[in-house]
Scaffold this motif. Structure first.
Motif, PDB file in Angstrom:
ATOM      1  N   LEU A 271      -3.779  -9.434 -10.010  1.00 35.46           N
ATOM      2  CA  LEU A 271      -2.809  -8.390  -9.154  1.00 35.46           C
ATOM      3  C   LEU A 271      -3.564  -7.708  -8.074  1.00 35.46           C
ATOM      4  O   LEU A 271      -4.636  -7.108  -8.566  1.00 35.46           O
ATOM      5  CB  LEU A 271      -1.909  -7.705 -10.010  1.00 35.46           C
ATOM      6  CG  LEU A 271      -0.906  -8.370 -11.092  1.00 35.46           C
ATOM      7  CD1 LEU A 271      -0.338  -7.442 -11.727  1.00 35.46           C
ATOM      8  CD2 LEU A 271       0.014  -9.324 -10.438  1.00 35.46           C
ATOM      9  N   PHE A 272      -3.087  -7.581  -7.101  1.00 37.39           N
ATOM     10  CA  PHE A 272      -3.447  -6.487  -5.990  1.00 37.39           C
ATOM     11  C   PHE A 272      -2.462  -5.319  -6.226  1.00 37.39           C
ATOM     12  O   PHE A 272      -1.133  -5.579  -6.167  1.00 37.39           O
ATOM     13  CB  PHE A 272      -3.543  -7.324  -4.839  1.00 37.39           C
ATOM     14  CG  PHE A 272      -4.010  -5.999  -3.609  1.00 37.39           C
ATOM     15  CD1 PHE A 272      -5.524  -6.325  -3.740  1.00 37.39           C
ATOM     16  CD2 PHE A 272      -3.315  -5.215  -2.872  1.00 37.39           C
ATOM     17  CE1 PHE A 272      -5.884  -5.226  -2.350  1.00 37.39           C
ATOM     18  CE2 PHE A 272      -4.068  -4.418  -2.087  1.00 37.39           C
ATOM     19  CZ  PHE A 272      -5.249  -4.435  -1.775  1.00 37.39           C
ATOM     20  N   GLN A 273      -3.037  -4.225  -6.398  1.00 39.86           N
ATOM     21  CA  GLN A 273      -2.047  -3.065  -6.794  1.00 39.86           C
ATOM     22  C   GLN A 273      -2.556  -2.024  -5.735  1.00 39.86           C
ATOM     23  O   GLN A 273      -3.568  -1.660  -5.490  1.00 39.86           O
ATOM     24  CB  GLN A 273      -1.959  -2.577  -8.191  1.00 39.86           C
ATOM     25  CG  GLN A 273      -1.606  -3.851  -9.023  1.00 39.86           C
ATOM     26  CD  GLN A 273      -1.721  -3.310 -10.442  1.00 39.86           C
ATOM     27  OE1 GLN A 273      -0.636  -2.578 -11.036  1.00 39.86           O
ATOM     28  NE2 GLN A 273      -2.531  -3.705 -11.359  1.00 39.86           N
ATOM     29  N   ILE A 274      -1.428  -1.268  -5.356  1.00 41.57           N
ATOM     30  CA  ILE A 274      -1.660  -0.131  -4.448  1.00 41.57           C
ATOM     31  C   ILE A 274      -0.983   1.138  -5.207  1.00 41.57           C
ATOM     32  O   ILE A 274       0.153   0.988  -5.414  1.00 41.57           O
ATOM     33  CB  ILE A 274      -0.957  -0.067  -3.174  1.00 41.57           C
ATOM     34  CG1 ILE A 274      -1.634  -1.384  -2.167  1.00 41.57           C
ATOM     35  CG2 ILE A 274      -1.375   1.163  -2.187  1.00 41.57           C
ATOM     36  CD1 ILE A 274      -1.004  -1.783  -0.964  1.00 41.57           C
ATOM     37  N   VAL A 275      -1.736   2.151  -5.725  1.00 41.86           N
ATOM     38  CA  VAL A 275      -1.225   3.360  -6.150  1.00 41.86           C
ATOM     39  C   VAL A 275      -0.326   4.046  -5.304  1.00 41.86           C
ATOM     40  O   VAL A 275      -0.558   4.302  -4.068  1.00 41.86           O
ATOM     41  CB  VAL A 275      -2.238   4.109  -6.782  1.00 41.86           C
ATOM     42  CG1 VAL A 275      -1.687   5.333  -7.442  1.00 41.86           C
ATOM     43  CG2 VAL A 275      -3.277   3.627  -7.689  1.00 41.86           C
ATOM     44  N   GLU A 276       0.971   4.220  -5.823  1.00 43.91           N
ATOM     45  CA  GLU A 276       2.201   4.631  -4.789  1.00 43.91           C
ATOM     46  C   GLU A 276       2.365   6.274  -5.433  1.00 43.91           C
ATOM     47  O   GLU A 276       2.642   7.016  -4.568  1.00 43.91           O
ATOM     48  CB  GLU A 276       3.168   3.749  -4.986  1.00 43.91           C
ATOM     49  CG  GLU A 276       4.216   4.515  -3.976  1.00 43.91           C
ATOM     50  CD  GLU A 276       5.319   5.292  -4.304  1.00 43.91           C
ATOM     51  OE1 GLU A 276       5.585   6.260  -3.591  1.00 43.91           O
ATOM     52  OE2 GLU A 276       5.702   5.175  -5.317  1.00 43.91           O
TER      53      GLU A 276
ATOM     54  N   LEU B 260      -6.348  -1.638  -6.114  1.00 40.89           N
ATOM     55  CA  LEU B 260      -6.794  -2.152  -7.392  1.00 40.89           C
ATOM     56  C   LEU B 260      -6.777  -3.647  -7.166  1.00 40.89           C
ATOM     57  O   LEU B 260      -5.634  -4.142  -6.719  1.00 40.89           O
ATOM     58  CB  LEU B 260      -5.888  -1.708  -8.392  1.00 40.89           C
ATOM     59  CG  LEU B 260      -5.951  -0.134  -8.966  1.00 40.89           C
ATOM     60  CD1 LEU B 260      -4.904  -0.096  -9.777  1.00 40.89           C
ATOM     61  CD2 LEU B 260      -7.566   0.048  -9.436  1.00 40.89           C
ATOM     62  N   GLY B 261      -7.893  -4.335  -7.414  1.00 37.86           N
ATOM     63  CA  GLY B 261      -7.855  -5.759  -7.257  1.00 37.86           C
ATOM     64  C   GLY B 261      -8.600  -6.206  -6.020  1.00 37.86           C
ATOM     65  O   GLY B 261      -8.392  -7.414  -5.765  1.00 37.86           O
TER      66      GLY B 261
ATOM     67  N   ILE C 111       2.423  -0.489  -6.240  1.00 36.28           N
ATOM     68  CA  ILE C 111       3.133  -1.576  -5.173  1.00 36.28           C
ATOM     69  C   ILE C 111       2.303  -2.905  -5.671  1.00 36.28           C
ATOM     70  O   ILE C 111       0.871  -2.622  -5.704  1.00 36.28           O
ATOM     71  CB  ILE C 111       3.213  -1.251  -3.958  1.00 36.28           C
ATOM     72  CG1 ILE C 111       3.991   0.048  -3.565  1.00 36.28           C
ATOM     73  CG2 ILE C 111       3.405  -2.473  -3.201  1.00 36.28           C
ATOM     74  CD1 ILE C 111       3.726   0.494  -2.030  1.00 36.28           C
ATOM     75  N   ALA C 112       2.613  -3.896  -6.228  1.00 31.95           N
ATOM     76  CA  ALA C 112       1.975  -4.960  -6.670  1.00 31.95           C
ATOM     77  C   ALA C 112       2.466  -6.410  -5.945  1.00 31.95           C
ATOM     78  O   ALA C 112       3.485  -6.826  -5.582  1.00 31.95           O
ATOM     79  CB  ALA C 112       1.960  -5.171  -7.980  1.00 31.95           C
TER      80      ALA C 112
END
Length: 206
Positions: free
Chosen positions: A50-55, A82-83, A106-107
Motif C-alpha cells: 500500500l501507498f499511504q499518506i499520513v493524514e 509510507l510505501g 489516505i491509501a
C-alpha cells in the motif's frame, strides 16, 4: 485497523492533504485506513503493498536487524509517505511502521496503480523528494542501546511471525547469544507473564 470507503470522508481528507492536486489529478481508487495506537501500519508480515499518506496522527518508523537491534528511522506526522520504496522495490523485510497514536491515512494499492504512478512526473517528483529526505536521515542513525533481554523481546515482536519464536537454536544464532542465555531470558519472561510457552522451543509474545 479499519478501512473507510465513505466517499464524502475520502473527499474531505484529500482536500485537506498537502498533495490534493496530485491525488485529484490521478485516477486512483482511494480509501482511508484508521489505525489504533500500537497497530502496525506497515510490516513485512502484511501482504498488501500500500501507498499511504499520513493524514492525521503520527507514526514511528523502525529498522530492525535480525539480532533484534532497533534503529529509529523517523517519527512521522501529517503528509508523510509510507510505501514510496515499494513503488520501485519489493517490501523491505526489516522496516516497520507503528502507529504512535490513533492514526488516519489516505491509501491506495501500489500494484493496481504502479504503471499510472510511474508515468506521472509530478508524482515521481514528490517520491524523489521523500526518498532523498529519508536517505539523508538514515546516514545519521545510531542503534538504540538495548540489553539482550530487550533484543529478545524486539526479535519476537518484529522478526517472528505471529510474534511466536520457534526454535531456540536458530533464534540464539540470530541474537548472537547462547541457547542457555536465551532459554534463561525466556523463562524469566514467562514467569513475568510476558511470553507464553506453547511447546518445546516455542514461545509466543503476550
Amino acid at each position: 485497523m479499519e478501512k473507510i470507503y465513505d466517499k464524502q470522508k475520502i473527499t474531505a481528507s484529500v482536500a485537506k492533504s498537502k498533495y490534493h492536486a496530485i491525488l485529484n489529478g490521478l485516477p486512483l481508487d482511494l480509501y482511508l485506513i484508521q489505525y489504533k495506537k500500537g497497530e502496525f501500519v506497515s510490516s513485512p508480515f502484511q501482504d498488501d503493498a500500500l501507498f499511504q499518506i499520513v493524514e492525521q496522527g503520527s507514526v514511528n518508523i523502525y529498522f530492525i536487524r535480525d539480532d533484534g537491534t532497533r534503529y529509529s528511522l523517523s517519527n512521522a506526522a501529517a503528509d508523510y509517505f509510507l510505501g514510496d520504496m515499494e513503488i520501485f522495490y519489493p517490501k523491505d523485510n526489516n522496516i516497520y511502521a507503528e502507529a504512535a497514536e490513533n492514526l488516519i491515512c489516505i491509501a491506495f494499492s501500489i500494484e493496481k496503480h504502479r504503471e499510472i504512478l510511474l508515468a506521472n512526473a509530478g508524482f515521481l517528483e514528490l517520491i524523489c523528494r521523500s526518498l532523498a529526505a529519508k536517505i539523508g536521515a538514515m546516514t545519521t542513525l545510531d542503534a538504540a542501546p538495548a540489553s539482550l533481554a530487550e533484543r529478545v523481546m524486539s526479535y519476537m515482536k518484529y522478526k517472528c511471525e505471529d510474534a511466536t519464536l520457534r526454535g531456540i537454536g536458530q533464534a540464539a544464532f540470530h541474537l548472537h547469544c547462547s541457547t542457555r542465555q536465551l532459554q534463561r531470558i525466556l523463562n524469566q519472561k514467562e514467569a513475568a507473564g510476558l511470553v507464553r510457552k506453547l511447546g518445546k522451543g516455542t514461545y509466543r509474545l503476550m
